[in-house]
Design a protein around this motif. Structure first.
Motif, PDB file in Angstrom:
ATOM      1  N   ALA A  10       0.777  -1.099  -0.075  1.00 26.77           N
ATOM      2  CA  ALA A  10       0.054  -0.030  -0.113  1.00 26.77           C
ATOM      3  C   ALA A  10       0.946   1.318   0.099  1.00 26.77           C
ATOM      4  O   ALA A  10       2.086   1.008   0.441  1.00 26.77           O
ATOM      5  CB  ALA A  10      -0.843   0.072   1.461  1.00 26.77           C
ATOM      6  N   THR A  11       0.363   2.524  -0.546  1.00 29.30           N
ATOM      7  CA  THR A  11       1.232   3.605  -0.451  1.00 29.30           C
ATOM      8  C   THR A  11       0.363   4.820  -0.052  1.00 29.30           C
ATOM      9  O   THR A  11      -0.811   4.635  -0.022  1.00 29.30           O
ATOM     10  CB  THR A  11       1.760   4.022  -1.949  1.00 29.30           C
ATOM     11  OG1 THR A  11       0.635   4.078  -2.640  1.00 29.30           O
ATOM     12  CG2 THR A  11       2.457   2.715  -2.491  1.00 29.30           C
ATOM     13  N   ILE A  12       1.045   5.618   0.678  1.00 27.29           N
ATOM     14  CA  ILE A  12       0.683   7.020   0.707  1.00 27.29           C
ATOM     15  C   ILE A  12       1.098   7.926  -0.015  1.00 27.29           C
ATOM     16  O   ILE A  12       2.454   8.063  -0.123  1.00 27.29           O
ATOM     17  CB  ILE A  12       0.829   7.489   2.304  1.00 27.29           C
ATOM     18  CG1 ILE A  12       0.041   6.245   3.241  1.00 27.29           C
ATOM     19  CG2 ILE A  12       0.275   8.746   2.669  1.00 27.29           C
ATOM     20  CD1 ILE A  12       0.358   6.458   4.798  1.00 27.29           C
ATOM     21  N   SER A  13       0.350   8.727  -0.756  1.00 24.01           N
ATOM     22  CA  SER A  13       1.185   9.757  -1.580  1.00 24.01           C
ATOM     23  C   SER A  13       0.502  11.137  -1.211  1.00 24.01           C
ATOM     24  O   SER A  13      -0.526  11.167  -0.641  1.00 24.01           O
ATOM     25  CB  SER A  13       0.786   9.527  -3.289  1.00 24.01           C
ATOM     26  OG  SER A  13       1.351   8.286  -3.360  1.00 24.01           O
ATOM     27  N   PHE A  21      -3.925  13.822   1.013  1.00 28.86           N
ATOM     28  CA  PHE A  21      -3.195  12.727   1.032  1.00 28.86           C
ATOM     29  C   PHE A  21      -3.996  11.341   0.561  1.00 28.86           C
ATOM     30  O   PHE A  21      -5.158  11.480   0.732  1.00 28.86           O
ATOM     31  CB  PHE A  21      -2.674  12.397   2.471  1.00 28.86           C
ATOM     32  CG  PHE A  21      -1.683  13.188   3.018  1.00 28.86           C
ATOM     33  CD1 PHE A  21      -0.500  13.079   2.786  1.00 28.86           C
ATOM     34  CD2 PHE A  21      -2.354  14.232   3.949  1.00 28.86           C
ATOM     35  CE1 PHE A  21       0.474  14.117   3.433  1.00 28.86           C
ATOM     36  CE2 PHE A  21      -1.397  15.286   4.435  1.00 28.86           C
ATOM     37  CZ  PHE A  21       0.131  15.000   4.125  1.00 28.86           C
ATOM     38  N   LEU A  22      -3.264  10.399  -0.199  1.00 27.03           N
ATOM     39  CA  LEU A  22      -4.116   9.490  -0.964  1.00 27.03           C
ATOM     40  C   LEU A  22      -3.309   8.047  -0.231  1.00 27.03           C
ATOM     41  O   LEU A  22      -2.073   7.956  -0.431  1.00 27.03           O
ATOM     42  CB  LEU A  22      -4.084   9.564  -2.229  1.00 27.03           C
ATOM     43  CG  LEU A  22      -4.363   8.405  -3.224  1.00 27.03           C
ATOM     44  CD1 LEU A  22      -6.066   8.128  -2.817  1.00 27.03           C
ATOM     45  CD2 LEU A  22      -4.131   8.628  -4.624  1.00 27.03           C
ATOM     46  N   LEU A  82       5.080   9.191  -0.610  1.00 27.97           N
ATOM     47  CA  LEU A  82       5.831   9.558   0.537  1.00 27.97           C
ATOM     48  C   LEU A  82       6.271   8.326   1.283  1.00 27.97           C
ATOM     49  O   LEU A  82       7.306   8.237   2.179  1.00 27.97           O
ATOM     50  CB  LEU A  82       4.777  10.244   1.515  1.00 27.97           C
ATOM     51  CG  LEU A  82       4.072  11.510   0.911  1.00 27.97           C
ATOM     52  CD1 LEU A  82       3.199  12.020   1.956  1.00 27.97           C
ATOM     53  CD2 LEU A  82       5.400  12.486   0.702  1.00 27.97           C
ATOM     54  N   ILE A  83       5.444   6.979   1.240  1.00 27.31           N
ATOM     55  CA  ILE A  83       5.563   5.826   2.039  1.00 27.31           C
ATOM     56  C   ILE A  83       5.025   4.857   1.354  1.00 27.31           C
ATOM     57  O   ILE A  83       3.948   4.696   0.814  1.00 27.31           O
ATOM     58  CB  ILE A  83       5.190   6.334   3.412  1.00 27.31           C
ATOM     59  CG1 ILE A  83       5.468   5.081   4.371  1.00 27.31           C
ATOM     60  CG2 ILE A  83       3.595   6.438   3.493  1.00 27.31           C
ATOM     61  CD1 ILE A  83       4.937   5.336   5.893  1.00 27.31           C
TER      62      ILE A  83
END
Length: 123
Positions: A10-13, A21-22, A82-83
């Motif tokens: 999963a990603t946080i952008s 944030f998504l 971001l992560i």
């Protein structure tokens, strides 16, 4: 990538008009948040955890390479990654679901409800 076993990522952008944030997770599911903490807590509560720095860097490079491979760029704003988080996949659950035949499915709004043939449980 050094992890043993099968994982979902999963990603946080950041950087979107709809919200700041998504979170992107399995099956193309996307959820927008106004605050990073909300995004992180949402995905952490689903069992995802942050990858070690080296592994995360490898995934980030892979995603950059994938996005750059699309002639003319991606259709959608991919934001600033971001992560990257991961969680292990339970292969027994996948194999169990693979053997079930769907006999009825219904699309309502943005969700699909399906009933399997063997035990008539929703899948």
């Amino acid at each position: 990538m050094h992890r043993s076993g099968v994982i979902n990522i999963a990603t946080i952008s950041a950087g979107f008009e709809k919200s700041d944030f998504l979170v992107r997770e399995e099956k193309g599911h996307r959820v927008f948040f106004d605050f990073f903490e909300e995004a992180f807590n949402y995905i952490a509560n689903k069992g995802y955890s942050r990858m070690p720095d080296e592994e995360e860097s490898e995934w980030i490079q892979l995603m950059k390479k994938a996005h750059l491979s699309i002639k003319g760029g991606t259709r959608y704003n991919s934001g600033t990654l971001l992560i990257v988080l991961s969680r292990p996949v339970d292969l027994s659950q996948i194999n169990e679901n693979r053997n079930k035949k769907v006999v009825e499915a219904c699309i309502e709004g943005n969700s699909i409800t399906a009933e399997n043939e063997s035990d008539h449980k929703l899948v």
